[in-house]
Design a protein around this motif. Sequence first.
Motif, PDB file in Angstrom:
ATOM      1  N   VAL A  81       0.844  -1.197   0.000  1.00  0.00           N
ATOM      2  CA  VAL A  81       0.000   0.000   0.000  1.00  0.00           C
ATOM      3  C   VAL A  81       0.878   1.245   0.000  1.00  0.00           C
ATOM      4  CG1 VAL A  81      -1.878   1.220   1.152  1.00  0.00           C
ATOM      5  CG2 VAL A  81      -1.738  -1.281   1.290  1.00  0.00           C
ATOM      6  N   SER A  82       0.569   2.162  -0.894  1.00  0.00           N
ATOM      7  CA  SER A  82       1.304   3.415  -0.995  1.00  0.00           C
ATOM      8  C   SER A  82       0.324   4.502  -1.428  1.00  0.00           C
ATOM      9  CB  SER A  82       2.462   3.292  -1.992  1.00  0.00           C
ATOM     10  OG  SER A  82       1.976   2.916  -3.275  1.00  0.00           O
ATOM     11  N   GLU A  83       0.837   5.682  -1.698  1.00  0.00           N
ATOM     12  CA  GLU A  83      -0.011   6.788  -2.146  1.00  0.00           C
ATOM     13  C   GLU A  83       0.417   7.270  -3.518  1.00  0.00           C
ATOM     14  OE1 GLU A  83      -0.574   9.994   0.529  1.00  0.00           O
ATOM     15  OE2 GLU A  83      -1.295   8.737   2.177  1.00  0.00           O
ATOM     16  N   THR A  84      -0.584   7.582  -4.331  1.00  0.00           N
ATOM     17  CA  THR A  84      -0.356   8.181  -5.640  1.00  0.00           C
ATOM     18  C   THR A  84      -1.150   9.471  -5.711  1.00  0.00           C
ATOM     19  OG1 THR A  84      -0.038   6.014  -6.691  1.00  0.00           O
ATOM     20  CG2 THR A  84      -0.588   7.869  -8.129  1.00  0.00           C
ATOM     21  N   ASP A  85      -0.454  10.591  -5.825  1.00  0.00           N
ATOM     22  CA  ASP A  85      -1.098  11.901  -5.846  1.00  0.00           C
ATOM     23  C   ASP A  85      -1.997  12.102  -4.625  1.00  0.00           C
ATOM     24  OD1 ASP A  85       0.121  12.494  -8.287  1.00  0.00           O
ATOM     25  OD2 ASP A  85      -1.528  11.565  -9.421  1.00  0.00           O
ATOM     26  N   GLY A  86      -1.507  11.633  -3.479  1.00  0.00           N
ATOM     27  CA  GLY A  86      -2.240  11.815  -2.230  1.00  0.00           C
ATOM     28  C   GLY A  86      -3.354  10.824  -1.992  1.00  0.00           C
ATOM     29  N   ARG A 114       4.569 -13.127  20.774  1.00  0.00           N
ATOM     30  CA  ARG A 114       4.309 -11.797  21.339  1.00  0.00           C
ATOM     31  C   ARG A 114       5.276 -10.765  20.775  1.00  0.00           C
ATOM     32  NH1 ARG A 114       3.684 -14.659  26.211  1.00  0.00           N
ATOM     33  NH2 ARG A 114       5.794 -14.054  26.849  1.00  0.00           N
ATOM     34  N   GLU A 115       6.541 -11.162  20.621  1.00  0.00           N
ATOM     35  CA  GLU A 115       7.522 -10.241  20.068  1.00  0.00           C
ATOM     36  C   GLU A 115       7.192  -9.880  18.623  1.00  0.00           C
ATOM     37  OE1 GLU A 115      12.369 -10.028  19.187  1.00  0.00           O
ATOM     38  OE2 GLU A 115      11.508 -11.702  20.324  1.00  0.00           O
ATOM     39  N   ASP A 116       6.752 -10.862  17.835  1.00  0.00           N
ATOM     40  CA  ASP A 116       6.389 -10.570  16.445  1.00  0.00           C
ATOM     41  C   ASP A 116       5.163  -9.674  16.381  1.00  0.00           C
ATOM     42  OD1 ASP A 116       6.728 -11.330  13.459  1.00  0.00           O
ATOM     43  OD2 ASP A 116       4.604 -11.723  13.868  1.00  0.00           O
ATOM     44  N   LEU A 117       4.190  -9.914  17.275  1.00  0.00           N
ATOM     45  CA  LEU A 117       2.984  -9.088  17.285  1.00  0.00           C
ATOM     46  C   LEU A 117       3.293  -7.640  17.641  1.00  0.00           C
ATOM     47  CD1 LEU A 117       0.152 -11.259  18.886  1.00  0.00           C
ATOM     48  CD2 LEU A 117       0.006  -9.948  16.770  1.00  0.00           C
ATOM     49  N   ALA A 118       4.344  -7.423  18.378  1.00  0.00           N
ATOM     50  CA  ALA A 118       4.708  -6.075  18.814  1.00  0.00           C
ATOM     51  C   ALA A 118       5.567  -5.338  17.796  1.00  0.00           C
ATOM     52  CB  ALA A 118       5.434  -6.148  20.154  1.00  0.00           C
ATOM     53  N   ARG A 119       5.786  -5.947  16.626  1.00  0.00           N
ATOM     54  CA  ARG A 119       6.641  -5.330  15.610  1.00  0.00           C
ATOM     55  C   ARG A 119       5.821  -4.393  14.718  1.00  0.00           C
ATOM     56  NH1 ARG A 119       8.091  -6.939  10.485  1.00  0.00           N
ATOM     57  NH2 ARG A 119       7.012  -8.939  10.706  1.00  0.00           N
ATOM     58  N   PRO A 120       6.230  -3.127  14.585  1.00  0.00           N
ATOM     59  CA  PRO A 120       5.509  -2.206  13.686  1.00  0.00           C
ATOM     60  C   PRO A 120       5.537  -2.713  12.249  1.00  0.00           C
ATOM     61  CG  PRO A 120       6.980  -1.004  15.139  1.00  0.00           C
ATOM     62  CD  PRO A 120       7.322  -2.455  15.299  1.00  0.00           C
ATOM     63  N   VAL A 121       4.537  -2.296  11.495  1.00  0.00           N
ATOM     64  CA  VAL A 121       4.360  -2.781  10.125  1.00  0.00           C
ATOM     65  C   VAL A 121       4.534  -1.643   9.139  1.00  0.00           C
ATOM     66  CG1 VAL A 121       2.671  -3.743   8.504  1.00  0.00           C
ATOM     67  CG2 VAL A 121       2.835  -4.663  10.826  1.00  0.00           C
ATOM     68  N   ASP A 122       5.280  -1.910   8.072  1.00  0.00           N
ATOM     69  CA  ASP A 122       5.417  -0.979   6.953  1.00  0.00           C
ATOM     70  C   ASP A 122       4.512  -1.474   5.831  1.00  0.00           C
ATOM     71  OD1 ASP A 122       6.094   0.631   4.851  1.00  0.00           O
ATOM     72  OD2 ASP A 122       8.239   0.156   4.867  1.00  0.00           O
ATOM     73  N   GLY A 128       6.145  -6.824   5.014  1.00  0.00           N
ATOM     74  CA  GLY A 128       5.702  -6.224   6.270  1.00  0.00           C
ATOM     75  C   GLY A 128       4.319  -6.638   6.720  1.00  0.00           C
ATOM     76  N   LEU A 129       3.459  -7.066   5.793  1.00  0.00           N
ATOM     77  CA  LEU A 129       2.078  -7.298   6.166  1.00  0.00           C
ATOM     78  C   LEU A 129       1.862  -8.575   6.951  1.00  0.00           C
ATOM     79  CD1 LEU A 129      -0.093  -6.194   3.117  1.00  0.00           C
ATOM     80  CD2 LEU A 129       0.516  -4.920   5.164  1.00  0.00           C
ATOM     81  N   TRP A 143       2.483 -25.643  16.320  1.00  0.00           N
ATOM     82  CA  TRP A 143       1.668 -24.441  16.276  1.00  0.00           C
ATOM     83  C   TRP A 143       1.913 -23.724  14.951  1.00  0.00           C
ATOM     84  CZ3 TRP A 143       2.623 -21.787  21.713  1.00  0.00           C
ATOM     85  CH2 TRP A 143       2.080 -22.620  22.715  1.00  0.00           C
ATOM     86  N   TRP A 144       0.819 -23.465  14.232  1.00  0.00           N
ATOM     87  CA  TRP A 144       0.917 -22.625  13.036  1.00  0.00           C
ATOM     88  C   TRP A 144       0.543 -21.213  13.450  1.00  0.00           C
ATOM     89  CZ3 TRP A 144      -3.533 -22.409   8.977  1.00  0.00           C
ATOM     90  CH2 TRP A 144      -3.280 -21.367   8.076  1.00  0.00           C
ATOM     91  N   TYR A 145       1.512 -20.313  13.368  1.00  0.00           N
ATOM     92  CA  TYR A 145       1.308 -18.915  13.743  1.00  0.00           C
ATOM     93  C   TYR A 145       1.160 -18.076  12.482  1.00  0.00           C
ATOM     94  CZ  TYR A 145       2.679 -14.168  15.193  1.00  0.00           C
ATOM     95  OH  TYR A 145       2.742 -12.815  15.396  1.00  0.00           O
ATOM     96  N   GLN A 146       0.103 -17.278  12.456  1.00  0.00           N
ATOM     97  CA  GLN A 146      -0.174 -16.428  11.296  1.00  0.00           C
ATOM     98  C   GLN A 146      -0.525 -15.030  11.794  1.00  0.00           C
ATOM     99  OE1 GLN A 146      -2.794 -16.685   7.197  1.00  0.00           O
ATOM    100  NE2 GLN A 146      -3.690 -17.586   9.018  1.00  0.00           N
ATOM    101  N   ARG A 147       0.336 -14.070  11.476  1.00  0.00           N
ATOM    102  CA  ARG A 147       0.092 -12.672  11.830  1.00  0.00           C
ATOM    103  C   ARG A 147      -0.035 -11.870  10.547  1.00  0.00           C
ATOM    104  NH1 ARG A 147       2.788  -8.457  10.199  1.00  0.00           N
ATOM    105  NH2 ARG A 147       4.788  -9.384  10.811  1.00  0.00           N
ATOM    106  N   VAL A 148      -1.160 -11.143  10.396  1.00  0.00           N
ATOM    107  CA  VAL A 148      -1.412 -10.352   9.190  1.00  0.00           C
ATOM    108  C   VAL A 148      -1.987  -9.006   9.609  1.00  0.00           C
ATOM    109  CG1 VAL A 148      -2.476 -10.312   6.909  1.00  0.00           C
ATOM    110  CG2 VAL A 148      -2.015 -12.507   8.008  1.00  0.00           C
TER     111      VAL A 148
END
Length: 507
Positions: A81-86, A114-122, A128-129, A143-148
């Motif tokens: 996700v990005s911006e094009t012309d605002g 918990r550490e992965d969940l606390a990571r900011p996303v770009d 990053g998603l 355990w299958w871990y899925q963070r989105v």
Amino acid sequence: MHERPNRPTSSSAAHPGGPPSRALPLLTAQSGIYYAHQLAPSGTELNTADCVEIDGPLDGDLFTEALGRAVGEADTLAVRVSETDGTPVQHVVHGEVVVHRLELTPEQAEAWMREDLARPVDLASADGLMTQALIRVGEGRHWWYQRVHHIAVDAYALSLIGRRVAELHSAAVADEPAPEGRFAPLSELTDDEAAYLAGAEYAEDRAFWAERMAGYAPEATPTTPDASAAGDLLHRITDLPASTLDRLSRAARAAKATWAELVVAATAGHLHRLTGTEDVVLGLPLTNRRGPAALRTPAMTVNVLPLRIAVRPQDTGAELLRRVVLEIRAVRRHQRYPQADLRRDLALESADAPLTGPMVNIKAFDSSLDFAGLPGTVRNLAAGPVESLAVGAAPGPDGGLRLTLDAHPAAYGEAGLAAHEVTWLRYLDGLTELLLTAPERPVATLDLLTGDQVREATAGRTEPAVALTVPQAFTAQAALTPEAVAVRSTLAGTFRGARETEGAAGA
């Protein structure tokens, strides 16, 4: 079974990579998430995550291949996700799928997640998603871990991905061809929404919501004294046995409703009792998936809209439940109208102005998975942001019902949320009993306190209150304490006891 512990692996069975898609507009549900992310780009409350606990001799290599293929089929997991012309836009950029293969103790696995969940996303980065991981936590335990990030998925999308992984893994174990994929391109969903926004259905939905929310005045969200300005989301879980779920279902059927609608009615009635409002407005998450492509395709489409319910003390349990059933039915017919547009229509321009009260998220479907005969139990780790309070209900362990409360720390403290849970569960139990035994009894007769709590609040006095008017009660108290101050006035002075007060009144 061959394991490759503690390092990421790649799978690219579905998409070997390629040029990005054309710029796609964000879905309206995604737009709200995008602007919320812009307000706090380093925040993590917009992360969603599940941990699927798989018991049995899982073939980690086959699972990883199935997971990589399923992720590669889902456009929403490859967006940038990005911006094009605002204007925010998204591109679908498929690449190699990274799956972390780890071997940890359960305690270490919890800390890693918990550490992965606390990571900011770009939102614009290639990876990053999401995070995908298969963690071996013991012999025959994975355990299958899925963070989105929430901009890409909602709860329904995560369930679609889970079912697809289970389907592909089961076929691989049976040495059968992979079932054909069913996910539609994300562009089909964005094109369909663009057509809706320009069409007659949008105008009809807008007219419905204008009439339904006429005269609406947002009320302040209830808070508890121990709330604080900062901290993590608070979470409470109650697992009710199968016998209790059966009792709820029987009570609901008597009013031609479901257990899910009964939980909503109890939440509305409970809020009425706590606040005194007769105009209860709950937040109702709706899938916002009307066409076949949307129903089978992972994406972020959920739309939280108001469920406006009149609750009066004289209502019977059956009347309240039936009103909830009809209101949910009407709202579902107009669930595509964007929440942002409704806020604009109601002039709720400030993000601090609430559109609804507590959110009620009912998941009536069973989320358990089957990996070639191995059971997979879904444990939600993060469901996304909570404005004040979110009530959840879903099928629980052993055929029971799992009820959850998630609260923002600015609205509730630990003790306040625990107290809310107690009275909410008591109201749910009382409404169920009322429907089963006395459906014509008014809901005002339901007690939020136990007998012991009533005795504690009244210092042990259990006699019924004397039926006196306010003047009669005042005169009686003045007679009992003739020397105490009865009335103090800046103009007329101070009067003590019954004689002086009555004399002043007759003057």
